[in-house]
Design a protein around this motif. Structure first.
Motif, PDB file in Angstrom:
ATOM      1  N   ARG A  84       0.759  -1.181  -0.060  1.00 18.53           N
ATOM      2  CA  ARG A  84      -0.107  -0.211  -0.040  1.00 18.53           C
ATOM      3  C   ARG A  84       0.823   1.343  -0.037  1.00 18.53           C
ATOM      4  O   ARG A  84       0.546   2.105  -0.871  1.00 18.53           O
ATOM      5  CB  ARG A  84      -0.901  -0.057   1.007  1.00 18.53           C
ATOM      6  CG  ARG A  84      -1.912   1.051   1.339  1.00 18.53           C
ATOM      7  CD  ARG A  84      -2.869   1.053   2.515  1.00 18.53           C
ATOM      8  NE  ARG A  84      -2.082   1.354   3.732  1.00 18.53           N
ATOM      9  CZ  ARG A  84      -1.896   2.906   4.216  1.00 18.53           C
ATOM     10  NH1 ARG A  84      -2.093   3.725   3.670  1.00 18.53           N
ATOM     11  NH2 ARG A  84      -1.105   2.570   5.232  1.00 18.53           N
ATOM     12  N   LEU A  87       4.843   0.968  -2.518  1.00 20.53           N
ATOM     13  CA  LEU A  87       5.216   0.916  -4.028  1.00 20.53           C
ATOM     14  C   LEU A  87       5.612   2.210  -4.531  1.00 20.53           C
ATOM     15  O   LEU A  87       6.235   2.185  -5.463  1.00 20.53           O
ATOM     16  CB  LEU A  87       3.774   0.282  -4.503  1.00 20.53           C
ATOM     17  CG  LEU A  87       3.577  -1.170  -4.280  1.00 20.53           C
ATOM     18  CD1 LEU A  87       2.030  -1.574  -5.229  1.00 20.53           C
ATOM     19  CD2 LEU A  87       4.677  -2.178  -5.204  1.00 20.53           C
ATOM     20  N   THR A  88       4.934   3.290  -3.599  1.00 23.78           N
ATOM     21  CA  THR A  88       5.540   4.457  -4.174  1.00 23.78           C
ATOM     22  C   THR A  88       6.768   4.633  -4.353  1.00 23.78           C
ATOM     23  O   THR A  88       7.390   5.686  -5.033  1.00 23.78           O
ATOM     24  CB  THR A  88       4.827   5.632  -3.393  1.00 23.78           C
ATOM     25  OG1 THR A  88       4.946   5.617  -2.315  1.00 23.78           O
ATOM     26  CG2 THR A  88       3.211   5.547  -3.814  1.00 23.78           C
ATOM     27  N   SER A  89       7.490   4.156  -3.544  1.00 24.31           N
ATOM     28  CA  SER A  89       9.100   4.440  -3.290  1.00 24.31           C
ATOM     29  C   SER A  89       9.709   3.562  -4.120  1.00 24.31           C
ATOM     30  O   SER A  89      11.033   3.289  -4.270  1.00 24.31           O
ATOM     31  CB  SER A  89       9.437   4.162  -1.974  1.00 24.31           C
ATOM     32  OG  SER A  89       9.030   2.850  -1.208  1.00 24.31           O
ATOM     33  N   LEU A 181      11.114   9.256   2.589  1.00 24.25           N
ATOM     34  CA  LEU A 181      11.717   8.451   1.484  1.00 24.25           C
ATOM     35  C   LEU A 181      13.174   8.391   1.582  1.00 24.25           C
ATOM     36  O   LEU A 181      13.597   7.323   1.530  1.00 24.25           O
ATOM     37  CB  LEU A 181      11.068   8.965   0.204  1.00 24.25           C
ATOM     38  CG  LEU A 181       9.788   8.732  -0.337  1.00 24.25           C
ATOM     39  CD1 LEU A 181       9.467   9.458  -1.489  1.00 24.25           C
ATOM     40  CD2 LEU A 181       9.957   7.017  -0.600  1.00 24.25           C
ATOM     41  N   THR A 212       6.271   6.383   7.597  1.00 29.30           N
ATOM     42  CA  THR A 212       6.748   6.608   6.250  1.00 29.30           C
ATOM     43  C   THR A 212       7.993   5.818   5.888  1.00 29.30           C
ATOM     44  O   THR A 212       8.412   4.747   5.012  1.00 29.30           O
ATOM     45  CB  THR A 212       6.706   7.766   5.486  1.00 29.30           C
ATOM     46  OG1 THR A 212       5.329   8.420   5.686  1.00 29.30           O
ATOM     47  CG2 THR A 212       7.130   7.701   4.014  1.00 29.30           C
ATOM     48  N   GLN A 336      14.185  11.560  -6.319  1.00 29.95           N
ATOM     49  CA  GLN A 336      13.203  12.301  -5.680  1.00 29.95           C
ATOM     50  C   GLN A 336      12.967  13.430  -6.575  1.00 29.95           C
ATOM     51  O   GLN A 336      11.803  14.057  -6.718  1.00 29.95           O
ATOM     52  CB  GLN A 336      13.502  12.701  -4.117  1.00 29.95           C
ATOM     53  CG  GLN A 336      13.342  11.650  -3.243  1.00 29.95           C
ATOM     54  CD  GLN A 336      12.921  11.967  -1.875  1.00 29.95           C
ATOM     55  OE1 GLN A 336      12.051  12.939  -1.590  1.00 29.95           O
ATOM     56  NE2 GLN A 336      13.749  11.682  -0.969  1.00 29.95           N
ATOM     57  N   LEU A 339      11.223  12.763  -9.958  1.00 34.56           N
ATOM     58  CA  LEU A 339       9.960  11.943  -9.660  1.00 34.56           C
ATOM     59  C   LEU A 339       8.786  13.295  -9.133  1.00 34.56           C
ATOM     60  O   LEU A 339       7.774  13.110  -8.784  1.00 34.56           O
ATOM     61  CB  LEU A 339       9.812  10.977  -8.761  1.00 34.56           C
ATOM     62  CG  LEU A 339      10.523   9.796  -9.437  1.00 34.56           C
ATOM     63  CD1 LEU A 339      10.670   8.416  -8.273  1.00 34.56           C
ATOM     64  CD2 LEU A 339       9.552   9.243 -10.509  1.00 34.56           C
ATOM     65  N   ILE A 341       9.036  14.466  -5.977  1.00 34.70           N
ATOM     66  CA  ILE A 341       8.487  14.352  -4.938  1.00 34.70           C
ATOM     67  C   ILE A 341       8.839  15.284  -3.792  1.00 34.70           C
ATOM     68  O   ILE A 341       8.533  15.555  -2.787  1.00 34.70           O
ATOM     69  CB  ILE A 341       8.939  12.935  -4.295  1.00 34.70           C
ATOM     70  CG1 ILE A 341       8.205  11.701  -5.159  1.00 34.70           C
ATOM     71  CG2 ILE A 341       8.360  12.639  -2.860  1.00 34.70           C
ATOM     72  CD1 ILE A 341       8.760  10.285  -5.127  1.00 34.70           C
TER      73      ILE A 341
END
Length: 342
Positions: A84, A87-89, A181, A212, A336, A339, A341
């Protein structure tokens, strides 16, 4: 029974070293119990003269207790939570892991650092420090001195990251999510990730980066599975090529990391139980026992290590660790930025 009698003295010695180191690790988490244990073991080894009586138990602890610790580590993995949030990382994680492994491989060729040490430093830097080294060492057949050397290198840069990264992140202007992250992908060991994220939260009230960073770190930890399996496959192919099978000495069950499969099963079982409503507190003792067994195994590795030789041969592995650390830091921040972020 005879084997256990032979091992008992060594197991008790490792246990006696591990208990105070476990307590010290809780008091000083930025250093951690495994580092205290390996250092204590090396110091004791300088003066200890009863090695013959305890060697069987020490060897058993450094190999099989270490593997058991990795299996129990699986009970700390909630795969649905990792999927959940983690996956973004994933693009950053893949990039940093690849960067570290390539850096270690190139420096291995350029500086002629021993293969096993290069592999352990590369894997430890890229995945999860001591846990990754613990999982990888049996697969590649690393000896105790190679493990101790690699753990020492990883420890050095763990402490540096935990102390420097929160201030460094503030200077760069990272957001709370960005630092989570960054800590999760660029700091090696879980305890150091926790320390760095907690320090950031202390500097930025309400940031809540700890959750996180921890989940990103757990996502990284899953990379143990494909990397150890790939290393095992490479070792199988090399053993066959070198004629091990023809000579009757090649046995896949001695090379293939079956304990990693049990790690996967433990992770799946944990995920299914948590999904069915079982409290996470049920698995807490397994996670704590895993940490303690790693400390116990590091004590055994320290007891089998020549600290004088370690210091004399430590320059190149430290330089390799520094390069891996710097490369991972740069790639984590660069990804980062790419992307959006940051």
């Amino acid at each position: 029974m005879k084997q256990w009698r032979e091992r008992s003295m060594g197991l008790l010695l490792c246990l006696a070293v591990a208990i105070p180191c476990w307590l010290l690790g809780k008091a000083v988490p930025v250093v951690g119990g495994p580092v205290f244990a390996i250092l204590a073991g090396m110091v004791i080894a300088l003066f200890y003269r009863e090695k013959k009586r305890t060697q069987a138990g020490i060897a058993y602890t450094s190999k099989y207790i270490l593997q058991l610790a990795v299996v129990l580590l699986g009970f700390g993995m909630n795969l649905s939570e990792v999927a959940r949030v983690g996956l973004t990382s994933l693009p950053i994680i893949i990039s940093t892991i690849t960067t570290s492994l390539v850096t270690a491989f190139v420096l291995h060729k350029l500086m002629r650092v021993p293969t096993n040490i290069s592999t352990l430093v590369g894997v430890g830097s890229s995945i999860c420090g001591g846990s990754a080294i613990a999982a990888t060492a049996p697969v590649i057949g690393a000896d105790d001195e190679e493990i101790a050397q690699s753990i020492s290198v990883i420890f050095l840069f763990n402490v540096a990251a935990a102390l420097l990264f929160p201030t460094f992140g503030s200077i760069l202007g990272l957001s709370d999510a960005g630092f989570g992250l960054f800590a999760g992908t660029a700091v090696n060991d879980t305890s150091s990730v926790t320390a760095a994220a907690a320090a950031w939260d202390g500097m930025h009230p309400g940031a809540n980066t700890l959750d996180t960073a921890t989940i990103v770190k757990l996502t990284r930890t899953l990379a143990i599975i494909p990397i150890t399996l790939a290393l095992a496959l490479f070792r199988v192919v090399r053993a066959k090529r070198d004629g091990g099978e023809r000579e009757g000495s090649f046995q896949i069950n001695k090379i293939f990391p079956f304990f990693i499969l049990f790690f996967v099963l433990a992770s799946i079982l944990t995920t299914l139980c948590l999904g069915a409503g079982v409290s996470s507190s049920v698995f807490a003792p397994f996670k704590e026992l895993s940490k303690f067994f790693i400390i116990m195994a590091m004590a055994a590795i320290g007891l089998n290590t020549d600290i004088v030789k370690l210091v004399k041969t430590g320059g190149k592995p430290i330089l390799m660790g520094a390069c891996c650390w710097a490369a991972i830091t740069a790639v984590s921040l660069g990804m980062q930025r790419a992307l959006g972020i940051w």
